[in-house]
Design a protein around this motif. Structure first.
Motif, PDB file in Angstrom:
ATOM      1  N   SER A 127       0.829  -1.117  -0.068  1.00 33.16           N
ATOM      2  CA  SER A 127      -0.085   0.181   0.105  1.00 33.16           C
ATOM      3  C   SER A 127       0.866   1.274  -0.211  1.00 33.16           C
ATOM      4  O   SER A 127       2.086   1.130   0.515  1.00 33.16           O
ATOM      5  CB  SER A 127      -0.905   0.086   1.255  1.00 33.16           C
ATOM      6  N   GLY A 128       0.516   2.409  -0.437  1.00 35.11           N
ATOM      7  CA  GLY A 128       0.995   3.582  -0.545  1.00 35.11           C
ATOM      8  C   GLY A 128       0.772   4.376   1.005  1.00 35.11           C
ATOM      9  O   GLY A 128      -0.400   4.462   1.342  1.00 35.11           O
ATOM     10  N   GLN A 129       1.949   5.015   1.432  1.00 33.61           N
ATOM     11  CA  GLN A 129       1.754   5.673   2.710  1.00 33.61           C
ATOM     12  C   GLN A 129       2.219   6.955   2.241  1.00 33.61           C
ATOM     13  O   GLN A 129       3.593   7.333   1.750  1.00 33.61           O
ATOM     14  CB  GLN A 129       2.565   5.071   3.701  1.00 33.61           C
ATOM     15  N   LEU A 130       1.109   8.159   2.692  1.00 34.37           N
ATOM     16  CA  LEU A 130       1.627   9.548   2.519  1.00 34.37           C
ATOM     17  C   LEU A 130       2.115  10.107   3.999  1.00 34.37           C
ATOM     18  O   LEU A 130       1.379   9.921   4.977  1.00 34.37           O
ATOM     19  CB  LEU A 130       0.686  10.331   1.735  1.00 34.37           C
ATOM     20  N   VAL A 131       3.149  10.637   4.044  1.00 35.39           N
ATOM     21  CA  VAL A 131       3.610  11.438   5.259  1.00 35.39           C
ATOM     22  C   VAL A 131       3.473  12.973   5.014  1.00 35.39           C
ATOM     23  O   VAL A 131       4.118  13.293   3.883  1.00 35.39           O
ATOM     24  CB  VAL A 131       4.599  11.133   5.751  1.00 35.39           C
ATOM     25  N   PHE A 132       2.802  13.733   5.659  1.00 33.73           N
ATOM     26  CA  PHE A 132       2.760  15.111   5.354  1.00 33.73           C
ATOM     27  C   PHE A 132       2.895  15.837   6.785  1.00 33.73           C
ATOM     28  O   PHE A 132       2.581  15.490   7.924  1.00 33.73           O
ATOM     29  CB  PHE A 132       1.469  15.615   4.727  1.00 33.73           C
ATOM     30  N   ARG A 133       3.319  17.083   6.661  1.00 34.68           N
ATOM     31  CA  ARG A 133       3.606  18.221   7.721  1.00 34.68           C
ATOM     32  C   ARG A 133       2.863  19.327   7.191  1.00 34.68           C
ATOM     33  O   ARG A 133       3.354  19.972   6.362  1.00 34.68           O
ATOM     34  CB  ARG A 133       4.940  18.315   8.132  1.00 34.68           C
ATOM     35  N   ASN A 134       1.840  20.064   7.973  1.00 36.68           N
ATOM     36  CA  ASN A 134       1.305  21.193   7.367  1.00 36.68           C
ATOM     37  C   ASN A 134       1.415  22.003   8.808  1.00 36.68           C
ATOM     38  O   ASN A 134       1.148  21.599   9.980  1.00 36.68           O
ATOM     39  CB  ASN A 134       0.030  20.858   7.084  1.00 36.68           C
ATOM     40  N   ALA A 135       1.585  23.340   8.630  1.00 37.63           N
ATOM     41  CA  ALA A 135       1.831  24.321   9.699  1.00 37.63           C
ATOM     42  C   ALA A 135       0.705  24.527  10.602  1.00 37.63           C
ATOM     43  O   ALA A 135       0.649  24.881  11.698  1.00 37.63           O
ATOM     44  CB  ALA A 135       2.237  25.804   9.139  1.00 37.63           C
ATOM     45  N   LYS A 136      -0.428  23.805  10.156  1.00 38.16           N
ATOM     46  CA  LYS A 136      -1.819  24.136  10.915  1.00 38.16           C
ATOM     47  C   LYS A 136      -1.699  23.054  12.042  1.00 38.16           C
ATOM     48  O   LYS A 136      -2.646  22.974  12.840  1.00 38.16           O
ATOM     49  CB  LYS A 136      -2.978  24.128   9.996  1.00 38.16           C
ATOM     50  N   LEU A 137      -1.065  22.079  11.678  1.00 36.70           N
ATOM     51  CA  LEU A 137      -0.989  20.915  12.646  1.00 36.70           C
ATOM     52  C   LEU A 137       0.340  20.898  13.239  1.00 36.70           C
ATOM     53  O   LEU A 137       1.360  21.198  12.818  1.00 36.70           O
ATOM     54  CB  LEU A 137      -1.331  19.529  11.926  1.00 36.70           C
ATOM     55  N   ASP A 138       0.373  20.315  14.457  1.00 35.76           N
ATOM     56  CA  ASP A 138       1.561  20.248  15.545  1.00 35.76           C
ATOM     57  C   ASP A 138       2.542  18.871  15.240  1.00 35.76           C
ATOM     58  O   ASP A 138       3.078  18.700  16.046  1.00 35.76           O
ATOM     59  CB  ASP A 138       1.323  20.375  16.806  1.00 35.76           C
ATOM     60  N   ARG A 139       2.088  18.126  14.208  1.00 40.61           N
ATOM     61  CA  ARG A 139       2.504  16.569  14.045  1.00 40.61           C
ATOM     62  C   ARG A 139       2.688  16.211  12.698  1.00 40.61           C
ATOM     63  O   ARG A 139       2.078  17.056  11.757  1.00 40.61           O
ATOM     64  CB  ARG A 139       1.645  15.969  15.030  1.00 40.61           C
ATOM     65  N   LEU A 140       3.260  15.234  12.663  1.00 33.18           N
ATOM     66  CA  LEU A 140       3.136  14.565  11.125  1.00 33.18           C
ATOM     67  C   LEU A 140       2.059  13.650  11.104  1.00 33.18           C
ATOM     68  O   LEU A 140       1.492  13.342  12.203  1.00 33.18           O
ATOM     69  CB  LEU A 140       4.503  13.554  11.223  1.00 33.18           C
ATOM     70  N   VAL A 141       1.303  13.492   9.992  1.00 30.20           N
ATOM     71  CA  VAL A 141       0.424  12.645   9.661  1.00 30.20           C
ATOM     72  C   VAL A 141       0.398  11.694   8.514  1.00 30.20           C
ATOM     73  O   VAL A 141       1.281  12.345   7.574  1.00 30.20           O
ATOM     74  CB  VAL A 141      -0.579  13.730   9.442  1.00 30.20           C
ATOM     75  N   ILE A 142      -0.011  10.597   8.532  1.00 31.30           N
ATOM     76  CA  ILE A 142       0.010   9.704   7.609  1.00 31.30           C
ATOM     77  C   ILE A 142      -1.194   9.458   6.951  1.00 31.30           C
ATOM     78  O   ILE A 142      -2.258   9.375   7.849  1.00 31.30           O
ATOM     79  CB  ILE A 142       0.589   8.048   8.323  1.00 31.30           C
ATOM     80  N   VAL A 143      -1.061   9.437   5.728  1.00 31.55           N
ATOM     81  CA  VAL A 143      -2.422   9.236   4.969  1.00 31.55           C
ATOM     82  C   VAL A 143      -2.397   7.873   4.223  1.00 31.55           C
ATOM     83  O   VAL A 143      -1.374   7.712   3.303  1.00 31.55           O
ATOM     84  CB  VAL A 143      -2.871  10.296   4.060  1.00 31.55           C
ATOM     85  N   SER A 144      -3.545   7.097   4.004  1.00 32.41           N
ATOM     86  CA  SER A 144      -3.117   5.854   3.363  1.00 32.41           C
ATOM     87  C   SER A 144      -4.410   5.287   2.750  1.00 32.41           C
ATOM     88  O   SER A 144      -5.489   5.746   3.493  1.00 32.41           O
ATOM     89  CB  SER A 144      -2.432   4.867   4.247  1.00 32.41           C
ATOM     90  N   ASP A 145      -4.711   4.809   1.676  1.00 28.75           N
ATOM     91  CA  ASP A 145      -3.652   4.708   0.393  1.00 28.75           C
ATOM     92  C   ASP A 145      -3.855   5.540  -0.740  1.00 28.75           C
ATOM     93  O   ASP A 145      -4.713   5.290  -1.327  1.00 28.75           O
ATOM     94  CB  ASP A 145      -3.667   3.124   0.304  1.00 28.75           C
ATOM     95  N   PRO A 146      -2.908   6.411  -1.025  1.00 32.24           N
ATOM     96  CA  PRO A 146      -3.360   6.955  -2.380  1.00 32.24           C
ATOM     97  C   PRO A 146      -2.612   6.517  -3.352  1.00 32.24           C
ATOM     98  O   PRO A 146      -2.629   7.462  -4.564  1.00 32.24           O
ATOM     99  CB  PRO A 146      -2.520   8.440  -1.761  1.00 32.24           C
ATOM    100  N   VAL A 147      -2.126   5.546  -3.609  1.00 30.10           N
ATOM    101  CA  VAL A 147      -1.388   5.005  -4.733  1.00 30.10           C
ATOM    102  C   VAL A 147      -1.807   3.763  -5.307  1.00 30.10           C
ATOM    103  O   VAL A 147      -1.890   3.652  -6.576  1.00 30.10           O
ATOM    104  CB  VAL A 147       0.291   4.912  -4.421  1.00 30.10           C
ATOM    105  N   VAL A 148      -2.106   2.812  -4.363  1.00 32.07           N
ATOM    106  CA  VAL A 148      -1.990   1.399  -5.048  1.00 32.07           C
ATOM    107  C   VAL A 148      -3.522   0.645  -5.078  1.00 32.07           C
ATOM    108  O   VAL A 148      -3.970   0.269  -6.226  1.00 32.07           O
ATOM    109  CB  VAL A 148      -1.262   0.422  -4.162  1.00 32.07           C
ATOM    110  N   ASN A 149      -4.165   0.891  -4.009  1.00 31.54           N
ATOM    111  CA  ASN A 149      -5.605  -0.032  -4.039  1.00 31.54           C
ATOM    112  C   ASN A 149      -6.521   0.823  -4.221  1.00 31.54           C
ATOM    113  O   ASN A 149      -7.207   1.513  -3.379  1.00 31.54           O
ATOM    114  CB  ASN A 149      -5.661  -0.921  -2.684  1.00 31.54           C
ATOM    115  N   PRO A 150      -7.312   0.608  -5.480  1.00 27.61           N
ATOM    116  CA  PRO A 150      -8.425   1.616  -5.869  1.00 27.61           C
ATOM    117  C   PRO A 150      -9.587   1.424  -4.898  1.00 27.61           C
ATOM    118  O   PRO A 150     -10.192   2.298  -4.484  1.00 27.61           O
ATOM    119  CB  PRO A 150      -8.744   1.064  -7.286  1.00 27.61           C
TER     120      PRO A 150
END
Lengths: 305, 318
Positions: A127-150
């Motif tokens: 599966s695809g795992q997206l990791v992002f950091r945005n200034a509005k949040l105080d932490r890293l966030v993982i989002v899944s699955d943006p790549v593999v499984n429709p």
């Protein structure tokens, strides 16, 4: 220690890694990718094995104004052959990661998933795992699955969740807080996603899912934002503090990925996990930073020897 | 198409256009169903302050007066119609719209489904289309125009027939924002046609029907993913040569989750401005969520005003 940014991830990877991680780059004749490789190489995180047409690769390096020195090059006349060579290196334990260059995502994934080749192990769901950091949040966030499984079924979502939790552990989240995303926070029979989410949440109580806290269905605002969680009266540990977001389908998670990339100021990295080695499958349009961040994630997630 | 304002590209532009129309033709008349909600009343008060709308509040007079007093809401332009419960409020608000005494309906303290059930009931002649849908009109920093995205609030999993109606409804909304022939991108998990993903074949069919003139007044293209719909570079990079790709006005999405979650990503983290409205009834229904900012609530009321003006013009032209 819990990692809060990509600078933290980079630091953690450098501390963990003894020797730079060997990664096979398939058709890397693209200046932004070359820049990302160069940075990862200079930071002693990655030792690249470039596979493709020598002249195209050198031209891209010239365009990126980067001197390709000490990088291994495997000449290949043709893109599919390049991919096969990379997969052989994985099969023979010669590399610990693979990265897509100029190659259609769809074609790359179907080669990657061919059962007889080296990437896929047993019945693991990749599966695809997206990791992002945005200034509005105080932490890293993982989002899944943006790549593999429709269109993941319930147990596919559980596999995706477990992959995200593994990655979260590597990012220092001891008991990651996982939100199963939906359009609402309550269970409506007319919205099947909410029922699937509720059942998966219950699997935590039954001990079928471990090492994390899970709540769902949760809407995006309630999952991410403490204010929204409070306003809507959402209870529990996850609401307002989610560190992992599981999307109900690929179109949704891919939409998050692209909305973040195109229209927000976020640091982003994307990794495919669940194969024999981590795979980096960024889009051609992703920035050098996103490509670099993804390589750092790959280095951090290098399989144990 | 309209000479009062040019194509609107920002949320502020929506409010400005509503002010222009309000000045020229008189303030819009808004029926607020079950108005006993301090958040909604604050938004109404702000719109009234801008001079483009006048509000009739349907609800318990005693409760309304105490909310107005407690929250110090400026209520000079409010007319109150005393009702005994939310049902009666919804019924009377719908009746006002049906009889032409209100231009649009604003949802207050009752569920969306209860309000719409009343509005669309056989008691009134307010039903226009077979499907009504919610459109979020987003002003996204970095995108060169407004982007309408539907449906993240009402239609859970649209059928093919519903998608056709949702396109027609949304096209009318974008025409009122000054987009004469709106460009509609139809979302799918991948941007090629594959029978395994029904969203892709449906998108292709919608595109074909549009070419044949069966879905008029717009340009449709799909299947297409969010990035290719909103970036010409991405689209061209994938070999998609189409006017809609990279320049979409409307993004038609295959499920409520996809739409809701993508728009919230943009609203929470971009930060995009947002105006939401329900389209497909003879009058627009405006709804604001407790967690919306004051700015977004005002834009939601304003966009419903613009649509009501447009629907009336279309009717008188017909």
């Amino acid at each position: 220690m819990i990692l809060k940014s990509f600078a933290d991830i980079e630091k953690a990877a450098r501390e963990k890694i003894v020797d730079p991680v060997l990664i096979a780059f398939v058709e890397p004749h693209e200046p932004n990718l070359i820049r990302a490789i160069d940075r990862a190489f200079n930071n002693q995180l990655v030792k690249p094995v470039l596979i493709g047409d020598e002249k195209s690769i050198m031209d891209a390096a010239t365009e990126a104004e980067i001197e390709v020195r000490g990088w291994e090059l495997v000449r290949s006349p043709e893109p599919n052959y390049s991919a096969y060579q990379a997969l052989e290196l994985i099969r023979d334990n010669k590399v610990n990661g693979i990265c897509k260059g100029v190659f259609g995502v769809k074609d790359f994934l179907s080669l990657l998933f061919e059962r007889k080749l080296g990437f896929r192990i047993s019945k693991n769901l990749v599966s695809g795992q997206l990791v992002f950091r945005n200034a509005k949040l105080d932490r890293l966030v993982i989002v899944s699955d943006p790549v593999v499984n429709p269109g993941p079924e319930m147990m596919d979502l559980v596999d995706i969740l477990n992959s995200s939790v593994n990655l979260a552990h590597r990012l220092g989240m001891v008991i990651p807080k996982v939100a199963l995303l939906a359009a609402v926070e309550v269970i409506y029979p007319q919205m099947p996603v909410t029922i699937v989410d509720a059942v998966i949440s219950k699997m935590v109580d039954k001990g079928q899912i471990r090492n994390c806290l899970v709540d769902g269905p949760l809407s995006m605002d309630v999952a991410l934002m403490a204010d929204a969680a409070k306003d809507k009266g959402a209870k529990g540990e996850v609401a307002g503090r989610a560190e992992v977001l599981i999307g109900p389908n690929l179109a949704t998670s891919y939409g998050i990925y692209k909305a973040l990339t195109m229209f927000t100021e976020s640091e982003i990295g994307v990794l495919l996990t669940g194969g024999k080695v981590p795979a980096v499958v960024t889009s051609t349009n992703d920035t050098p930073d996103t490509k670099y961040n993804s390589l750092v994630l790959a280095a951090l997630c290098k399989p144990a020897a | 198409m309209n000479n009062d304002y040019s194509t609107i590209t920002t949320a502020d532009g929506i409010v400005d256009a509503a002010k222009t129309l309000g000045n020229k033709y008189g303030p819009f008349r808004v029926a607020v169903a079950a108005a006993e909600d301090d958040d909604v009343l604050k938004a109404c008060s702000e719109a009234a302050g801008k001079g483009f709308a006048r509000f009739t509040l349907f609800g318990s007079k005693a409760k309304l007066e105490s909310i107005i007093l407690e929250h110090k809401i400026v209520a000079t332009d409010f007319e109150i119609v005393d009702t005994k419960d939310a049902n009666e409020s919804a019924h009377k608000a719908a009746e006002a719209a049906d009889k032409g005494k209100a231009d649009l309906i604003q949802k207050g303290f009752l569920s969306t489904s209860a309000l719409l059930k009343t509005v669309l009931s056989r008691d009134f002649n307010l039903r226009a289309a077979d499907t009504i849908n919610h459109v979020a009109v987003l002003g996204i920093p970095g995108y060169h125009k407004l982007l309408g995205i539907t449906d993240g609030g009402m239609v859970v999993k649209p059928t093919f027939e519903q998608k056709v109606v949702m396109i027609n409804n949304s096209v009318k909304l974008f025409q009122c924002l000054g987009y004469e022939t709106p460009k509609v991108a139809v979302s799918a998990p991948v941007d090629y046609i594959h029978p395994k993903f029904p969203a892709t074949t449906e998108a292709a069919q919608l595109t074909a029907m549009n070419k044949d003139g069966l879905i008029p007044n717009c340009e449709i293209y799909g299947p297409i993913t969010f990035d290719a719909a909103t970036s010409r570079d991405v689209a061209l990079g994938r070999g998609i040569m189409n006017y809609v790709a990279g320049d979409a006005d409307i993004f038609l999405v295959d499920s409520i989750e996809e739409c809701n979650i993508i728009s919230k990503t943009l609203i929470l983290l971009s930060p995009a401005t947002f105006a939401g409205v329900i389209v497909g009834a003879r009058v627009p229904v405006s709804l604001v969520s407790r967690t919306d900012t004051a700015h977004n609530k005002l834009a939601s009321i304003a966009v419903a005003c613009l649509l009501s003006h447009h629907l009336k013009n279309m009717k008188s032209a017909a």
